[in-house]
Design a protein around this motif. Structure first.
Motif, mmCIF file in Angstrom:
data_model
loop_
_atom_site.group_PDB
_atom_site.id
_atom_site.type_symbol
_atom_site.label_atom_id
_atom_site.label_comp_id
_atom_site.label_asym_id
_atom_site.label_seq_id
_atom_site.Cartn_x
_atom_site.Cartn_y
_atom_site.Cartn_z
ATOM 1 N N UNK A 127 46.542 34.933 44.728
ATOM 2 C CA UNK A 127 45.668 34.125 45.580
ATOM 3 C C UNK A 127 44.725 35.002 46.400
ATOM 4 N N UNK A 128 45.261 36.034 47.041
ATOM 5 C CA UNK A 128 44.441 36.887 47.921
ATOM 6 C C UNK A 128 43.640 37.925 47.144
ATOM 7 N N UNK A 129 44.228 38.449 46.081
ATOM 8 C CA UNK A 129 43.531 39.467 45.299
ATOM 9 C C UNK A 129 43.308 40.741 46.091
ATOM 10 N N UNK A 130 42.378 41.533 45.601
ATOM 11 C CA UNK A 130 42.002 42.773 46.274
ATOM 12 C C UNK A 130 40.488 42.834 46.373
ATOM 13 N N UNK A 131 40.035 43.430 47.441
ATOM 14 C CA UNK A 131 38.598 43.575 47.691
ATOM 15 C C UNK A 131 37.883 42.225 47.614
ATOM 16 N N UNK A 132 38.554 41.179 48.129
ATOM 17 C CA UNK A 132 37.946 39.856 48.150
ATOM 18 C C UNK A 132 37.869 39.173 46.787
ATOM 19 N N UNK A 133 38.568 39.723 45.828
ATOM 20 C CA UNK A 133 38.514 39.201 44.457
ATOM 21 C C UNK A 133 39.915 38.757 44.025
ATOM 22 N N UNK A 134 40.163 37.433 43.961
ATOM 23 C CA UNK A 134 41.489 36.960 43.566
ATOM 24 C C UNK A 134 41.760 37.233 42.085
ATOM 25 N N UNK A 135 43.006 37.067 41.702
ATOM 26 C CA UNK A 135 43.427 37.242 40.316
ATOM 27 C C UNK A 135 43.740 35.884 39.695
ATOM 28 N N UNK A 136 43.600 35.798 38.393
ATOM 29 C CA UNK A 136 44.093 34.664 37.625
ATOM 30 C C UNK A 136 45.546 35.002 37.294
ATOM 31 N N UNK A 137 46.475 34.142 37.685
ATOM 32 C CA UNK A 137 47.886 34.380 37.419
ATOM 33 C C UNK A 137 48.199 33.966 35.989
ATOM 34 N N UNK A 138 48.761 34.894 35.211
ATOM 35 C CA UNK A 138 49.150 34.608 33.828
ATOM 36 C C UNK A 138 50.638 34.266 33.848
ATOM 37 N N UNK A 139 50.928 32.979 33.652
ATOM 38 C CA UNK A 139 52.301 32.488 33.781
ATOM 39 C C UNK A 139 52.419 31.130 33.114
ATOM 40 N N UNK A 140 53.661 30.738 32.850
ATOM 41 C CA UNK A 140 53.936 29.393 32.327
ATOM 42 C C UNK A 140 53.638 28.381 33.440
ATOM 43 N N UNK A 141 52.994 27.285 33.099
ATOM 44 C CA UNK A 141 52.652 26.248 34.076
ATOM 45 C C UNK A 141 53.917 25.708 34.741
ATOM 46 N N UNK A 142 53.871 25.625 36.051
ATOM 47 C CA UNK A 142 54.952 25.065 36.862
ATOM 48 C C UNK A 142 54.328 24.170 37.929
ATOM 49 N N UNK A 143 55.088 23.208 38.425
ATOM 50 C CA UNK A 143 54.586 22.300 39.458
ATOM 51 C C UNK A 143 54.094 23.066 40.680
ATOM 52 N N UNK A 144 54.789 24.121 41.058
ATOM 53 C CA UNK A 144 54.395 24.900 42.237
ATOM 54 C C UNK A 144 53.005 25.493 42.059
ATOM 55 N N UNK A 145 52.700 25.952 40.868
ATOM 56 C CA UNK A 145 51.378 26.545 40.628
ATOM 57 C C UNK A 145 50.288 25.492 40.776
ATOM 58 N N UNK A 146 50.562 24.291 40.301
ATOM 59 C CA UNK A 146 49.586 23.209 40.426
ATOM 60 C C UNK A 146 49.334 22.918 41.901
ATOM 61 N N UNK A 147 50.396 22.864 42.690
ATOM 62 C CA UNK A 147 50.250 22.611 44.123
ATOM 63 C C UNK A 147 49.460 23.718 44.815
#
Length: 163
Positions: A127-147
């Motif tokens: 979410x926060x990333x580095x240098x103001x640049x967030x990351x795309x999280x590579x993971x299996x979809x979960x309800x928490x990620x949607x929230x």
């Protein structure tokens, strides 16, 4: 071009080298004609500790040792490439907020649980990333990620593409 952060489970699945969806995603990303540059794929500094803890709980056998060696080799490669993201103050602040949230997952046996503190730190890193640049999280979809999309989490699920 986006930067990608591998979830802890994604790292384990890649290290196993058993043709899993994350392994196929990484192989696809490594192809020179793809839009994902391998230099834009990262892991969180906390993931190695989480995986070490997971491996220590497994039965002491050849499979456990093979997994440990595979993970060590993968993490070392990421370290050699400078692609391990440290915990910054901004990431720690976001992590603190995530610690107070109910963030559930469903495991492969269809049992629900709460994400660990360490995996919440991985989410905060994305979410926060580095240098103001967030990351795309590579993971299996979960309800928490949607929230967490409401607070800036972007997800790429290799299981949807390569299963």
């Amino acid at each position: 071009m986006p930067q990608y952060l591998l979830s802890t489970q994604t790292i384990v699945d890649i290290a196993k080298r058993d043709g899993s969806a994350p392994e196929q995603w990484l192989a696809h990303a490594r192809q020179s004609d793809q839009q994902i540059d391998e230099a834009d794929i990262f892991i969180s500094a906390v993931s190695h500790a989480q995986i070490t803890r997971l491996i220590e709980r497994l039965p002491r056998d050849a499979d456990r040792e093979a997994l440990r060696q595979a993970v060590e080799a993968f993490v070392q490669r990421m370290d050699d490439l400078g692609q391990i993201v440290p915990v910054t103050k901004g990431i720690a602040d976001a992590w603190g907020l995530l610690l107070g949230m109910s963030l559930t997952y469903t495991n492969s046996q269809n049992v629900e649980g709460q994400f660990s503190s360490g995996e919440r730190l991985v989410m905060a890193t994305a979410i926060k990333g580095t240098a103001g640049r967030p990351y795309v999280l590579v993971a299996r979809t979960q309800a928490a990620y949607t929230a967490l999309q409401a607070v800036g989490l972007v997800l790429e699920d290799p299981y949807l593409t390569f299963s």
